[in-house]
Design a protein around this motif. Structure first.
Motif, PDB file in Angstrom:
ATOM      1  N   GLY A  70     153.130  11.348  36.531  1.00 22.58           N
ATOM      2  CA  GLY A  70     152.955  11.156  35.269  1.00 22.58           C
ATOM      3  C   GLY A  70     153.530   9.696  34.867  1.00 22.58           C
ATOM      4  N   GLY A  71     154.109   9.674  33.600  1.00 17.84           N
ATOM      5  CA  GLY A  71     154.470   8.565  32.993  1.00 17.84           C
ATOM      6  C   GLY A  71     155.375   7.597  33.737  1.00 17.84           C
ATOM      7  N   ALA A  72     155.842   6.459  33.310  1.00 19.44           N
ATOM      8  CA  ALA A  72     156.956   5.576  33.758  1.00 19.44           C
ATOM      9  C   ALA A  72     157.520   4.881  32.872  1.00 19.44           C
ATOM     10  CB  ALA A  72     156.263   4.535  34.861  1.00 19.44           C
ATOM     11  N   GLY A 111     157.383  -0.370  37.359  1.00 18.45           N
ATOM     12  CA  GLY A 111     156.943   0.682  36.426  1.00 18.45           C
ATOM     13  C   GLY A 111     155.680   0.638  35.663  1.00 18.45           C
ATOM     14  N   ASN A 112     154.964  -0.344  36.098  1.00 20.46           N
ATOM     15  CA  ASN A 112     153.422  -0.639  35.536  1.00 20.46           C
ATOM     16  C   ASN A 112     152.793   0.370  36.064  1.00 20.46           C
ATOM     17  OD1 ASN A 112     150.904  -1.395  34.801  1.00 20.46           O
ATOM     18  ND2 ASN A 112     151.431  -3.615  34.941  1.00 20.46           N
ATOM     19  N   GLU A 113     152.140   1.401  35.189  1.00 23.78           N
ATOM     20  CA  GLU A 113     151.360   2.591  35.824  1.00 23.78           C
ATOM     21  C   GLU A 113     149.723   2.118  36.454  1.00 23.78           C
ATOM     22  OE1 GLU A 113     151.746   5.927  35.880  1.00 23.78           O
ATOM     23  OE2 GLU A 113     153.467   5.762  35.347  1.00 23.78           O
ATOM     24  N   ASP A 114     149.332   0.649  35.873  1.00 22.07           N
ATOM     25  CA  ASP A 114     148.192   0.166  36.543  1.00 22.07           C
ATOM     26  C   ASP A 114     148.189   0.312  37.843  1.00 22.07           C
ATOM     27  OD1 ASP A 114     147.225   0.185  33.883  1.00 22.07           O
ATOM     28  OD2 ASP A 114     147.572  -2.148  33.667  1.00 22.07           O
ATOM     29  N   TYR A 115     149.368  -0.275  38.212  1.00 17.74           N
ATOM     30  CA  TYR A 115     149.437  -0.292  39.912  1.00 17.74           C
ATOM     31  C   TYR A 115     149.264   1.108  40.646  1.00 17.74           C
ATOM     32  CZ  TYR A 115     151.146  -4.998  38.943  1.00 17.74           C
ATOM     33  OH  TYR A 115     151.296  -6.247  38.649  1.00 17.74           O
ATOM     34  N   LYS A 116     149.954   2.010  39.911  1.00 19.58           N
ATOM     35  CA  LYS A 116     149.798   3.251  40.586  1.00 19.58           C
ATOM     36  C   LYS A 116     148.446   3.874  40.449  1.00 19.58           C
ATOM     37  CE  LYS A 116     151.436   8.150  39.464  1.00 19.58           C
ATOM     38  NZ  LYS A 116     152.323   8.898  39.013  1.00 19.58           N
ATOM     39  N   ALA A 117     147.873   3.447  39.147  1.00 19.55           N
ATOM     40  CA  ALA A 117     146.222   4.168  39.219  1.00 19.55           C
ATOM     41  C   ALA A 117     145.384   3.474  40.045  1.00 19.55           C
ATOM     42  CB  ALA A 117     145.864   3.598  37.807  1.00 19.55           C
ATOM     43  N   ASP A 118     145.559   2.071  40.523  1.00 20.43           N
ATOM     44  CA  ASP A 118     144.609   1.357  41.614  1.00 20.43           C
ATOM     45  C   ASP A 118     145.125   2.070  42.702  1.00 20.43           C
ATOM     46  OD1 ASP A 118     143.686  -0.201  39.708  1.00 20.43           O
ATOM     47  OD2 ASP A 118     144.297  -1.986  40.610  1.00 20.43           O
ATOM     48  N   GLY A 177     151.559  -8.978  41.932  1.00 15.95           N
ATOM     49  CA  GLY A 177     150.627  -7.549  41.615  1.00 15.95           C
ATOM     50  C   GLY A 177     149.459  -7.897  40.964  1.00 15.95           C
ATOM     51  N   GLN A 178     149.274  -8.450  40.030  1.00 15.51           N
ATOM     52  CA  GLN A 178     148.024  -8.752  39.010  1.00 15.51           C
ATOM     53  C   GLN A 178     147.157  -9.468  39.891  1.00 15.51           C
ATOM     54  OE1 GLN A 178     147.051  -7.265  36.583  1.00 15.51           O
ATOM     55  NE2 GLN A 178     149.135  -5.967  35.769  1.00 15.51           N
ATOM     56  N   TYR A 179     147.735 -10.409  40.513  1.00 17.72           N
ATOM     57  CA  TYR A 179     146.916 -11.367  41.335  1.00 17.72           C
ATOM     58  C   TYR A 179     146.109 -10.470  42.477  1.00 17.72           C
ATOM     59  CZ  TYR A 179     145.272 -15.368  44.044  1.00 17.72           C
ATOM     60  OH  TYR A 179     144.453 -16.212  44.684  1.00 17.72           O
ATOM     61  N   THR A 180     146.911  -9.616  43.190  1.00 19.29           N
ATOM     62  CA  THR A 180     146.369  -8.805  44.215  1.00 19.29           C
ATOM     63  C   THR A 180     145.346  -7.916  43.708  1.00 19.29           C
ATOM     64  OG1 THR A 180     148.413  -8.755  45.382  1.00 19.29           O
ATOM     65  CG2 THR A 180     146.890  -7.045  45.912  1.00 19.29           C
ATOM     66  N   ARG A 181     145.493  -7.428  42.263  1.00 19.58           N
ATOM     67  CA  ARG A 181     144.240  -6.568  41.995  1.00 19.58           C
ATOM     68  C   ARG A 181     143.086  -7.565  41.762  1.00 19.58           C
ATOM     69  NH1 ARG A 181     145.807  -4.098  36.270  1.00 19.58           N
ATOM     70  NH2 ARG A 181     144.432  -2.282  36.898  1.00 19.58           N
ATOM     71  N   GLU A 221     146.136  -9.913  33.152  1.00 14.53           N
ATOM     72  CA  GLU A 221     146.034  -8.342  33.455  1.00 14.53           C
ATOM     73  C   GLU A 221     144.430  -8.207  34.295  1.00 14.53           C
ATOM     74  OE1 GLU A 221     146.725  -5.582  30.348  1.00 14.53           O
ATOM     75  OE2 GLU A 221     148.834  -6.524  30.244  1.00 14.53           O
ATOM     76  N   VAL A 222     144.445  -7.421  35.348  1.00 18.18           N
ATOM     77  CA  VAL A 222     143.229  -7.230  35.886  1.00 18.18           C
ATOM     78  C   VAL A 222     142.769  -5.961  36.358  1.00 18.18           C
ATOM     79  CG1 VAL A 222     141.874  -8.148  37.935  1.00 18.18           C
ATOM     80  CG2 VAL A 222     143.784  -9.452  37.214  1.00 18.18           C
ATOM     81  N   PRO A 223     142.047  -5.130  35.159  1.00 20.73           N
ATOM     82  CA  PRO A 223     141.551  -3.979  35.164  1.00 20.73           C
ATOM     83  C   PRO A 223     140.449  -3.980  36.445  1.00 20.73           C
ATOM     84  CG  PRO A 223     140.981  -4.688  33.264  1.00 20.73           C
ATOM     85  CD  PRO A 223     142.148  -5.633  33.544  1.00 20.73           C
TER      86      PRO A 223
END
Length: 778
Positions: A31-33, A572-579, A534-538, A441-443
């Motif tokens: 769940g959340g972080a 704790g950035n959930e975007d990384y977990k989602a990716d 992390g964002q660059y990697t995305r 931020e790189v969705p």
């Protein structure tokens, strides 16, 4: 591209599990972080009882004088041991806490203990953390000397461009509070350097500056990290006047200075930065440090300097002033680096993403001292030099990949904080890599591709991405419309990386140095580095349209996943977990070769060193060790059972590559056990006078051909030393467990009496319950 990793082969060993696995973890989606990493989700740790919280750390002073100061110690805990960090404390000492990382169930994985003590000259002092101590509350207050003099202190960076025009960076306002306890507060400011006369020079801001200022209750110091950066986010069509949206591109300049008023400063790693002692400006009385001269700064690069500032009370007694001057000097020159004990790290499973260290050699301290001395004595220092880290990650071998860095692992094994100085130094130079894009931020639905860096590999008007972060004119048509050409005239080529640094390449992607340093320091600049990388990697690791939207190599799938999991655990950035979960589900699982008995992730093609005929496909089994490490981490921290399934199939890939009691039909050499280095899958072409079309090739098909021959692993099976055991720990499949342990035992080799097997970084994270000493011999 394939790289040759051959080394001496490992010895043999064979063990079986004694009884039931201690961890047959079940997993569901998390769940959340909150701050400090994941707070809810998936892992059932009830099958392993970590007991009540009981962690220890030590502080070893290299000083020749006693020093009373605040120290910050990273304290690991096992899953579910500590839910409320305030429920534990350092026995006998008031303790303020920050939470750095959390386990998936929300309990504390790593806490940062802040406490005041006198550290005796040359002594090692050990501290215990348990529920018999408690965390302290209360609001932060500045030390009286700092409170009285801080308003009179200023730190002003000044850059002078190649035309002699100066630009200044000034900060104002309260800044952004990053963390605050009763004892320590850290704030951040970000600003830009500009000339007060807007008609001079570039007629805009010239580079950015970040200040990380840490204040103390118990000491009259400020710790200031100053970052001068070309870290503009940029935007193709900015809708505001935010300077961050207007990139500068690579620029050169003649000098960078920093002027300090109202305090005295010492620079950590001063000689390694090649910075001279300060001079004094006669007209202002400022202490002037010349940090850089006649250099350039690439787009996406930064540079960081770490100062210790003393704000002295001239009315205090000479004894009081001398006491604090001594501590101030020692903090910069002989920094205290607290470290949790070997037993604490091993018993809590909290090291890195995988746990460890597995064991400790008898000569660990002597070996670590030699590594420390070697690092200090090499000629790799300088403002943009490597400081021991490979600048370009496109390199043979795996110097930047592992379950945990050798620097931190060896520090813990030897209980030697000198290795943390090596880790800190190497991390300092991560500022130079070209992944710094502030606030990006790189969705996955953003049409951007950062594989080629911030130049986006533009030639003329050709583009590989629709989103250029405002940098199109810098690179298109050889920069014909570049508005800042004049300030690039001493940059060595528009596409050049003049100092040799790159962001990373996905086949060797790693956040390990940063993650391990943040783990033991809680440093906020390092945390920002993790977020930006992390964002660059995305931006490199895309899920549609671009080259990386399918697996590009097996190891890339493993190492990038490990990077994104680590970024999630740290930030704790959930975007990384989602990716992570989407990559596992939508890319890796869809494209891996489940239909083939090898279960390989990825087939490579036509690599000359294989000597395979025709148009051929093959795979590299050793690369799947990265899959085992990265995907078990995704299972452990992101709740992906599919990731565990893929890690289990990586064990099947390794088993498919094993030879036993094997005689090479060409050389007649005998091998009781080894792994193949390359394995053919299929080819189209003529072989021995016969035409083949998409011929599904048995793995031993070319063994007897002297023009092709057997490709065995050499040293690369060592990559499996922790990886195999990690899969065995988490798998609920008895067959996979048995295969994984068999592989792990063989690649670990015969256990040396001096424990030297454990010094190898690939053996650093074998779970404690699967160590040979904790199992019965067959």
């Amino acid at each position: 591209m394939m790289h040759d990793h051959r080394r001496a082969s490992a010895g043999n060993g064979r063990w079986i599990v004694a009884g039931t696995m201690l961890l047959l973890a079940s997993c569901s989606g998390g769940g959340g972080a909150g701050g400090g990493g994941p707070t809810t989700g998936g892992i059932d740790w009830k099958n392993k009882d970590y007991g009540p919280p009981d962690s220890s750390f030590f502080v070893k002073s290299d000083s020749s004088v006693d020093r009373a100061e605040v120290a910050q110690a990273a304290v690991p805990f096992g899953p579910s041991q500590v839910v409320d960090i305030q429920s534990v404390g350092i026995v006998g000492h008031d303790t303020s806490w920050r939470v750095l990382q959390r386990w998936p169930d929300g309990s504390v994985k790593v806490g940062l203990a802040q406490f005041f003590d006198t550290f005796e000259a040359g002594k090692k002092q050990t501290y215990r953390v348990s529920s018999s101590g408690k965390g302290e509350g209360g609001s932060f207050e500045l030390h009286p000397w700092t409170a009285a003099r801080k308003s009179g202190f200023a730190l002003i960076p000044k850059v002078i461009d190649d035309d002699g025009v100066p630009y200044y960076g000034l900060i104002s306002g309260p800044g952004e509070v990053l963390s605050e306890t009763k004892r320590i507060r850290t704030r951040r400011w970000r600003t830009y350097l500009y000339n007060t006369n807007a008609s001079l020079g570039i007629k805009r801001d010239f580079l950015a500056a970040r200040f990380y200022i840490t204040d103390y209750r118990d000491m009259p110091f400020m710790t200031i990290k100053l970052v001068i950066g070309n870290d503009y986010q940029g935007a193709d069509n900015p809708t505001s006047n935010d300077k961050n949206l207007y990139p500068l591109g690579a620029v050169s300049f003649s000098k960078l200075e920093v002027h300090a008023l109202g305090g005295v400063m010492k620079l950590r790693h001063q000689s390694r930065h090649q910075v001279a002692n300060p001079t004094y400006a006669t007209h202002t009385g400022a202490e002037v440090w010349t940090l850089l001269e006649n250099v350039h700064m690439d787009d996406g690069a930064t540079k960081m300097w770490d100062f210790e500032v003393l704000l002295e009370d001239p009315a205090a007694s000479a004894a009081e002033r001398n006491k604090w001057r001594t501590v101030w000097a020692e903090r910069a020159d002989r920094t205290l680096r607290p470290l949790a004990t070997f037993d604490t790290w091993q018993s809590t499973d909290a090291l890195g993403l995988c746990g460890g260290p597995s064991g400790r050699p008898d000569q660990a301290f002597a070996w670590s001292e030699k590594e420390w001395a070697d690092w200090k004595g090499r000629s790799h220092f300088g403002p943009f030099e490597s400081w021991g880290d490979p600048k370009n990650t496109h390199t043979t071998g795996t110097p930047r990949n592992q379950p945990v860095t050798a620097q931190l692992g060896h520090a813990i094994q030897a209980e030697n904080p000198h290795m943390l100085e090596v880790l800190e130094g190497m991390v300092t130079q991560q500022a130079c890599r070209q992944y710094h894009v502030w606030g990006l931020e790189v969705p996955q639905d953003r049409d951007i591709y950062m594989w080629f860096g911030l130049g986006f590999n533009l030639r003329d008007t050709q583009t590989y991405t629709k989103d250029h972060l405002g940098r199109y004119d810098f690179h298109a048509e050889a920069g014909k419309n570049d508005p800042y050409k004049n300030w690039r005239r001493n940059v060595p080529g528009i596409y050049s990386r003049g100092y040799g640094w790159n962001a990373f390449d996905p086949e060797h992607a790693s956040v390990d140095l940063l993650f391990d340093h943040y783990t033991v320091t809680g440093d906020h600049w390092t945390l920002d580095e993790i977020e930006m990388l992390g964002q660059y990697t995305r931006g490199v690791w895309r899920f549609k349209d671009y080259y990386s939207c399918v697996p590009i190599s097996s190891r890339a799938e493993g190492w990038v996943l490990q990077l994104l999991v680590a970024a999630y655990v740290a930030t704790g950035n959930e975007d990384y977990k989602a990716d992570v979960i989407r990559r596992v589900t939508e890319i890796t699982d869809v494209h891996r070769h489940k239909e083939h008995p090898s279960k390989a992730i990825f087939y490579e093609k036509n690599y000359p060193s294989t000597h395979y005929p025709g148009d051929n496909s093959f795979f590299a089994p050793w690369q799947h060790a990265a899959v085992a490490i990265g995907f078990t981490s995704a299972y452990r921290f992101c709740g992906s059972t599919l990731a565990l399934e893929i890690a289990e199939d990586a064990i099947r890939t390794a088993e498919y590559s094993v030879v036993r009691n094997f005689t090479n039909p060409v050389s007649k050499a005998f091998f009781d056990w080894d792994m193949r280095y390359y394995i053919p899958v299929k080819f189209t072409g003529t072989y021995k006078g016969k035409q083949y079309t998409d011929f599904m090739t048995p793995k031993d098909y070319f063994d007897a051909d002297p023009n092709v021959g057997v490709k065995l692993g050499g040293g690369v099976p060592e990559f499996w030393r922790s990886a195999a055991f990690l899969v065995a720990r988490y798998s609920g499949d008895a067959e996979i467990q048995d295969i994984a342990i068999d592989i792990g035992d063989h690649v670990l080799g015969t256990l040396e009496s001096d424990g030297s097997n454990w010094w190898n970084k690939w053996a650093m994270s074998i779970p404690t319950e699967l160590l040979p000493s904790n199992r019965t011999s067959k």
